[in-house]
Motif scaffolding. Structure first.
Motif, PDB file in Angstrom:
ATOM      1  N   LYS A   1      31.670  22.184  25.162  1.00  0.00           N
ATOM      2  CA  LYS A   1      30.464  21.789  25.884  1.00  0.00           C
ATOM      3  C   LYS A   1      30.837  21.580  27.340  1.00  0.00           C
ATOM      4  CE  LYS A   1      26.667  18.444  25.645  1.00  0.00           C
ATOM      5  NZ  LYS A   1      26.140  17.263  24.926  1.00  0.00           N
ATOM      6  N   LEU A   2      30.533  22.586  28.158  1.00  0.00           N
ATOM      7  CA  LEU A   2      30.936  22.518  29.562  1.00  0.00           C
ATOM      8  C   LEU A   2      30.159  21.452  30.311  1.00  0.00           C
ATOM      9  CD1 LEU A   2      31.340  26.316  30.353  1.00  0.00           C
ATOM     10  CD2 LEU A   2      33.002  24.700  29.422  1.00  0.00           C
ATOM     11  N   ASN A   3      28.885  21.294  29.971  1.00  0.00           N
ATOM     12  CA  ASN A   3      28.057  20.214  30.508  1.00  0.00           C
ATOM     13  C   ASN A   3      26.890  20.039  29.545  1.00  0.00           C
ATOM     14  OD1 ASN A   3      26.050  22.219  31.257  1.00  0.00           O
ATOM     15  ND2 ASN A   3      27.327  22.656  33.049  1.00  0.00           N
ATOM     16  N   ASN A   4      25.905  19.268  29.940  1.00  0.00           N
ATOM     17  CA  ASN A   4      24.792  18.999  29.027  1.00  0.00           C
ATOM     18  C   ASN A   4      23.872  20.196  28.829  1.00  0.00           C
ATOM     19  OD1 ASN A   4      25.277  16.276  28.296  1.00  0.00           O
ATOM     20  ND2 ASN A   4      24.619  15.625  30.338  1.00  0.00           N
ATOM     21  N   LYS A   5      24.140  21.287  29.550  1.00  0.00           N
ATOM     22  CA  LYS A   5      23.242  22.433  29.466  1.00  0.00           C
ATOM     23  C   LYS A   5      23.911  23.720  28.994  1.00  0.00           C
ATOM     24  CE  LYS A   5      19.982  20.748  32.945  1.00  0.00           C
ATOM     25  NZ  LYS A   5      19.224  21.042  34.187  1.00  0.00           N
ATOM     26  N   PHE A   6      25.240  23.750  28.902  1.00  0.00           N
ATOM     27  CA  PHE A   6      25.916  25.003  28.575  1.00  0.00           C
ATOM     28  C   PHE A   6      27.002  24.769  27.540  1.00  0.00           C
ATOM     29  CE2 PHE A   6      28.937  28.513  29.480  1.00  0.00           C
ATOM     30  CZ  PHE A   6      28.075  29.567  29.198  1.00  0.00           C
ATOM     31  N   ASN A   7      26.915  25.515  26.412  1.00  0.00           N
ATOM     32  CA  ASN A   7      27.882  25.401  25.327  1.00  0.00           C
ATOM     33  C   ASN A   7      28.442  26.782  24.997  1.00  0.00           C
ATOM     34  OD1 ASN A   7      27.075  22.757  25.167  1.00  0.00           O
ATOM     35  ND2 ASN A   7      25.882  23.005  23.300  1.00  0.00           N
ATOM     36  N   ILE A   8      29.683  26.799  24.529  1.00  0.00           N
ATOM     37  CA  ILE A   8      30.313  28.012  24.015  1.00  0.00           C
ATOM     38  C   ILE A   8      30.849  27.704  22.618  1.00  0.00           C
ATOM     39  CG2 ILE A   8      32.140  29.729  24.325  1.00  0.00           C
ATOM     40  CD1 ILE A   8      32.065  29.180  27.295  1.00  0.00           C
ATOM     41  N   THR A   9      30.574  28.596  21.655  1.00  0.00           N
ATOM     42  CA  THR A   9      31.055  28.404  20.288  1.00  0.00           C
ATOM     43  C   THR A   9      31.716  29.684  19.788  1.00  0.00           C
ATOM     44  OG1 THR A   9      29.226  26.881  19.805  1.00  0.00           O
ATOM     45  CG2 THR A   9      30.397  27.804  17.924  1.00  0.00           C
ATOM     46  N   LEU A  10      32.866  29.527  19.147  1.00  0.00           N
ATOM     47  CA  LEU A  10      33.559  30.633  18.497  1.00  0.00           C
ATOM     48  C   LEU A  10      33.651  30.311  17.012  1.00  0.00           C
ATOM     49  CD1 LEU A  10      35.185  33.306  18.868  1.00  0.00           C
ATOM     50  CD2 LEU A  10      37.239  31.877  19.042  1.00  0.00           C
ATOM     51  N   SER A  11      33.105  31.189  16.170  1.00  0.00           N
ATOM     52  CA  SER A  11      33.074  30.913  14.732  1.00  0.00           C
ATOM     53  C   SER A  11      33.650  32.083  13.952  1.00  0.00           C
ATOM     54  CB  SER A  11      31.639  30.658  14.266  1.00  0.00           C
ATOM     55  OG  SER A  11      30.830  31.808  14.458  1.00  0.00           O
ATOM     56  N   GLY A  12      34.293  31.745  12.837  1.00  0.00           N
ATOM     57  CA  GLY A  12      34.865  32.761  11.963  1.00  0.00           C
ATOM     58  C   GLY A  12      34.495  32.512  10.515  1.00  0.00           C
ATOM     59  N   LYS A  13      33.926  33.518   9.857  1.00  0.00           N
ATOM     60  CA  LYS A  13      33.573  33.438   8.438  1.00  0.00           C
ATOM     61  C   LYS A  13      34.565  34.286   7.641  1.00  0.00           C
ATOM     62  CE  LYS A  13      29.733  32.135  10.546  1.00  0.00           C
ATOM     63  NZ  LYS A  13      29.389  30.729  10.783  1.00  0.00           N
ATOM     64  N   ASN A  14      35.023  33.763   6.518  1.00  0.00           N
ATOM     65  CA  ASN A  14      35.995  34.486   5.688  1.00  0.00           C
ATOM     66  C   ASN A  14      37.153  34.983   6.560  1.00  0.00           C
ATOM     67  OD1 ASN A  14      37.351  35.847   3.671  1.00  0.00           O
ATOM     68  ND2 ASN A  14      35.757  37.407   3.345  1.00  0.00           N
ATOM     69  N   LEU A  15      37.814  34.038   7.193  1.00  0.00           N
ATOM     70  CA  LEU A  15      38.843  34.359   8.175  1.00  0.00           C
ATOM     71  C   LEU A  15      39.952  35.248   7.623  1.00  0.00           C
ATOM     72  CD1 LEU A  15      39.250  30.957  10.050  1.00  0.00           C
ATOM     73  CD2 LEU A  15      38.337  33.090  10.971  1.00  0.00           C
ATOM     74  N   LEU A  16      40.285  35.101   6.359  1.00  0.00           N
ATOM     75  CA  LEU A  16      41.359  35.890   5.766  1.00  0.00           C
ATOM     76  C   LEU A  16      40.870  37.230   5.243  1.00  0.00           C
ATOM     77  CD1 LEU A  16      43.257  33.046   3.863  1.00  0.00           C
ATOM     78  CD2 LEU A  16      43.590  33.875   6.202  1.00  0.00           C
ATOM     79  N   ASN A  17      39.583  37.502   5.443  1.00  0.00           N
ATOM     80  CA  ASN A  17      38.981  38.779   5.028  1.00  0.00           C
ATOM     81  C   ASN A  17      39.229  39.069   3.553  1.00  0.00           C
ATOM     82  OD1 ASN A  17      37.380  41.001   5.675  1.00  0.00           O
ATOM     83  ND2 ASN A  17      39.148  42.311   6.078  1.00  0.00           N
TER      84      ASN A  17
END
Length: 818
Positions: free
Chosen positions: A763-779
């Protein structure tokens, strides 16, 4: 220099500096920092509207952030007043004086005097959940943001008691989840609502979830499974799922969310509102999604637009309008994998001409009226039109070696047993279309009466009635090519349902003990016209009484709850056709009456919501009767009952409440036992000469163990990290509990599997967020389902085969508020 003169000049200099400083401060101004909180639930309030006024003139406005905080900058000294609004709380006016310094304010709000839950099935406050007379779960906005889901099924699988299985596609526009052992196929035995209004295409005749709201629209989700579900209907055997969306904002602003990842996945949301006035508050939302899916020829594209309007003519009346349009085109198929295809190329899908077209339009109006301090009323009107055309090429069996040469020939079903490289592909000659149209309308009116019998016994009485109409056109035709979009009808049935529902439910509160008896009445007529059989007309009228009672007892910081209620699932179109609208004389179903599937659900549990930990643990037992058309192509000629029992646990340990550097641990676990009592199938999948008695068998798609165990770290709401392990134990895919496989892929169990998922956000500030998500990481490669669970249908086009589970999916998401 003379000392007196020096002191004189120094004094003048200091005076000038201070004067300039004060002048500049008064010009540049001061800061007002504050926080809005709920003193009862001890939580900060997000999205409260703060309007700063001076002499009743608006100076500035803002909204509170996720942590309940707000700020104003460059404010001169003076006398001001804050106007604070939030739809769940009473409006508040807070006067204060700003004089030559910054100001910090902490302001509490009182809960709204509107008590009747209009959009909710649980309620907006902690106390509402604590007092539930049955199991209830809320998936809050903060958790949704951390999971960063592709669709709502991914979220619902975090809920104790819910089991989900894979279907074709990546966007979760069609979900398949079951509750407490009920068949998850298309979520047909669960009631799904959006802001308290039904979502499913046709509640009484065809409740399969062929449309599901995009997860980007969802603010939070509520799930109830206890006796309070008698307020809702008719699909109440398992429970009720309610998607909650955000109300329109009061000041101008909006948000932009973008998610993108591998497999061609892209999702975007644009939302803006607050351009009305204090009475009229419109908001517009647009969503675009696409993806290539986890298999070949599995892409989709979706457009979804929403217009919301909140109209508040006075303090005692609120009106909310929601208009939505959805369009989706998917390269979707029923063609599952054979055992060979799954082992050698689980992404294999040769069906590039199979297409699924969806168009849905809806209009909902909700009105709340506070009649006086004791009475409230709510009226809901809803309408939706839903059209779905699914064209699929007829399948054949062939060998992988022949298919790779490009000149393959069909292998007849009776010759498939000895083929090691058997695959299922399109025949290349013709196709068929399942063309279905739904029109649904209804009006629901409820009253709440807050009363007391004496100084120690307090009550809340809810009464309600609903009229519901639905029209379902079920047509199907054969096309003369693999990509035909018109054909010759071989089925054309039109259904209509007219339903009246009534309920009354009371809550008596005596000290720490709450008891809530209630009853629901369902009266509905189902009609069918067979257009290909001289317009043959059939109809049936069914009346159901659904009583229930629940309790909640607070002991120190624990709430013990329990109850028993009767649930139901109306006869589906499959049941109506199987029993020929009750004309069973001289058939395999003789003496079986046409009626709803019914269940008796009982549960007992304990709940506590504390700063350092939360826990909800529930023992449950379902006893289901009259399950005739139990699954696709599966029919019972005699079914005494089915039982499903088990334990659900949802728990959180909040180490971060001790120290912000420590992680939190969360868990969702379900233990499940299902038994078929005295059940006889009409046909066997193993032999045409036996009548299968499946008594003592387990229900399909009802895994004994379902566990999610995870760890979450959140540092000062600036950085978060979450990782979880999901385990699902082995289960059967059919009622005969066949424990071996054929090379066709349509027969056999669903082996146990486990997955690892993770996400990290900044959360860079109250207005801008960055999210990195991984599903079934081991494939991990795993069987998600065998789709139709009917191994008796062995033909290439009649069966389905293996649907692989979700492959690895890694997304990056950006969120901007303005």
């Amino acid at each position: 220099m003379n000392t007196n003169i020096f002191h004189k000049y120094l004094s003048v200099f200091i005076y000038l500096i201070l004067s300039i400083s004060f002048y500049c401060q008064d010009t540049i101004g001061y800061k007002i920092n504050g926080a809005i909180f709920d003193p009862i639930d001890k939580v900060y309030i997000e999205n409260a509207t703060i309007i700063l006024t001076e002499n009743d003139q608006k100076i500035k406005s803002t909204n509170t952030y996720e942590d309940g905080k707000f700020n104003f900058k460059e404010i001169k000294s003076g006398n001001y007043k804050l106007h604070i609004n939030h739809h769940d709380y009473e409006n508040k006016f807070f006067p204060f004086k700003l004089k030559n310094s910054n100001k910090t304010l902490n302001i509490s709000l009182q809960k709204s005097s509107f008590l009747l839950n209009t959009f909710e099935v649980i309620g907006n406050f902690k106390d509402d959940q604590k007092k539930l007379t049955g199991a209830g779960t809320k998936i809050e906005k903060q958790k949704i943001e951390k999971i960063s889901p592709l669709g709502t099924q991914e979220l619902l699988e975090y809920v104790p008691g819910i089991n989900g299985f894979s279907d074709d596609g990546i966007g979760n526009s069609r979900i398949s989840i079951g509750i407490r052992g009920l068949n998850p196929r298309r979520t047909s035995r669960v009631l799904v609502l959006e802001d308290g209004i039904p979502v499913q295409p046709a509640l009484y005749i065809y409740s399969n979830m062929y449309y599901n709201p995009p997860v980007e629209r969802i603010d939070h989700i509520e799930i109830i499974k206890g006796s309070s579900s008698i307020e809702f209907g008719p699909q109440t055997m398992g429970g009720v799922i309610n998607y909650r969306t955000k109300r329109p904002r009061e000041i101008f602003g909006g948000r932009v969310n973008i998610n993108s990842g591998n497999n061609g996945y892209f999702s975007s949301l644009i939302e803006f509102g607050g351009f009305g006035n204090s009475k009229w508050r419109p908001e517009i939302q647009f969503i675009y999604k696409r993806g290539n899916g986890f298999r070949e020829n599995n892409d989709f594209e979706q457009y979804n637009g929403t217009f919301k309007l909140s109209y508040i003519p006075n303090k005692k009346r609120k009106i909310y309008i929601n208009l939505n349009a959805n369009s989706e085109t998917s390269n979707a198929t029923y063609t599952g994998l054979t055992e060979y295809s799954f082992e050698n190329n689980y992404r294999f899908n040769p069906k590039d001409n199979d297409m699924f077209y969806i168009n849905r339009y809806s209009a909902n109006v909700i009105q709340q009226i506070k009649i006086n301090n004791s009475w409230e009323s709510t009226t809901k009107g809803y309408f939706n039109y839903f059209k779905r055309d699914w064209w699929r090429e007829y399948d054949v069996f062939t060998s992988a070696s022949d298919y790779s040469d490009g000149n393959f020939s069909e292998i007849p079903l009776e010759s498939t047993a000895g083929i090691d490289d058997l695959i299922r592909v399109g025949g290349g000659n013709s196709n068929f279309g399942i063309l279905r149209t739904f029109s649904v309308a209804g009006i629901d009116h409820q009253y709440l009466w807050k009363h007391h019998i004496n100084d120690t016994v307090f009550g809340k009485l809810k009464i309600g009635a609903r009229f519901h109409f639905e029209r379902f056109k079920d047509h199907a035709g054969n096309g003369d090519s693999p990509d035909a979009r018109t054909g010759i009808y071989y089925r054309a049935n039109n259904y209509e349902t007219y339903a009246h529902s009534y309920f009354i439910r009371e809550e008596f509160q005596v000290g720490n003990f709450l008891i809530s008896p209630g009853i629901r009445f369902e009266l509905f007529e189902q009609e069918m016209v067979n257009l290909l059989n001289n317009n043959r007309y059939d109809d049936a009228i069914i009346f159901e009484i659904l009583p229930g009672i629940g309790f909640n007892y607070k002991l120190n910081k624990m709430n013990f709850y329990g109850g028993v209620h009767r649930g139901m699932t109306p006869p589906s179109n499959g049941t109506l056709l199987t029993l020929d609208f009750g004309n069973t004389s001289g058939t395999d179903f003789e003496a079986i009456k046409l009626k709803s599937e019914t269940s008796i659900i009982s549960e007992f549990g304990v709940r506590t919501l504390q700063k350092y930990y939360t826990l909800e643990a529930t023992l449950f037992h379902l006893s289901i009767k009259d399950m005739i058309a139990a699954a696709r192509g599966t029919q019972f000629t005699n079914l005494d009952n089915v039982t499903s029992s088990g334990l659900e646990i949802g728990a959180n340990i909040n180490f971060s409440s001790i120290n912000s550097f420590l992680p939190d641990i969360f868990m969702s676990y379900t233990y499940l036992e299902t038994v078929i009592n005295n059940g006889i199938l009409r046909y066997s999948a193993l032999s045409d000469t036996i009548v299968p008695n499946v008594s003592g068998n387990e229900l399909p798609y009802a895994p004994r163990h379902n566990l999610i165990l995870g760890l979450s770290f959140d540092y000062k709401s600036k950085v978060f990290f979450m990782i979880n392990h999901r385990y699902v134990s082995k289960c059967f895919s059919d009622f005969e509990n066949i424990d071996f496989t054929y090379n066709r892929g349509d027969t056999g169990p669903i082996p146990a599997y486990w997955l690892l998922n993770s996400s990290v956000g900044f959360k860079l500030n109250n207005k801008f967020n960055i999210t990195l998500s991984g599903k079934n990481l081991l494939n991990k490669k795993y069987i998600g389902s065998r789709l139709h669970s009917n191994p008796r249908q062995k033909g290439a086009s009649s069966s389905s085969g293996i649907i692989p589970g979700m492959g690895r999916q890694v997304n990056i998401g950006l969120s901007l508020k303005f």
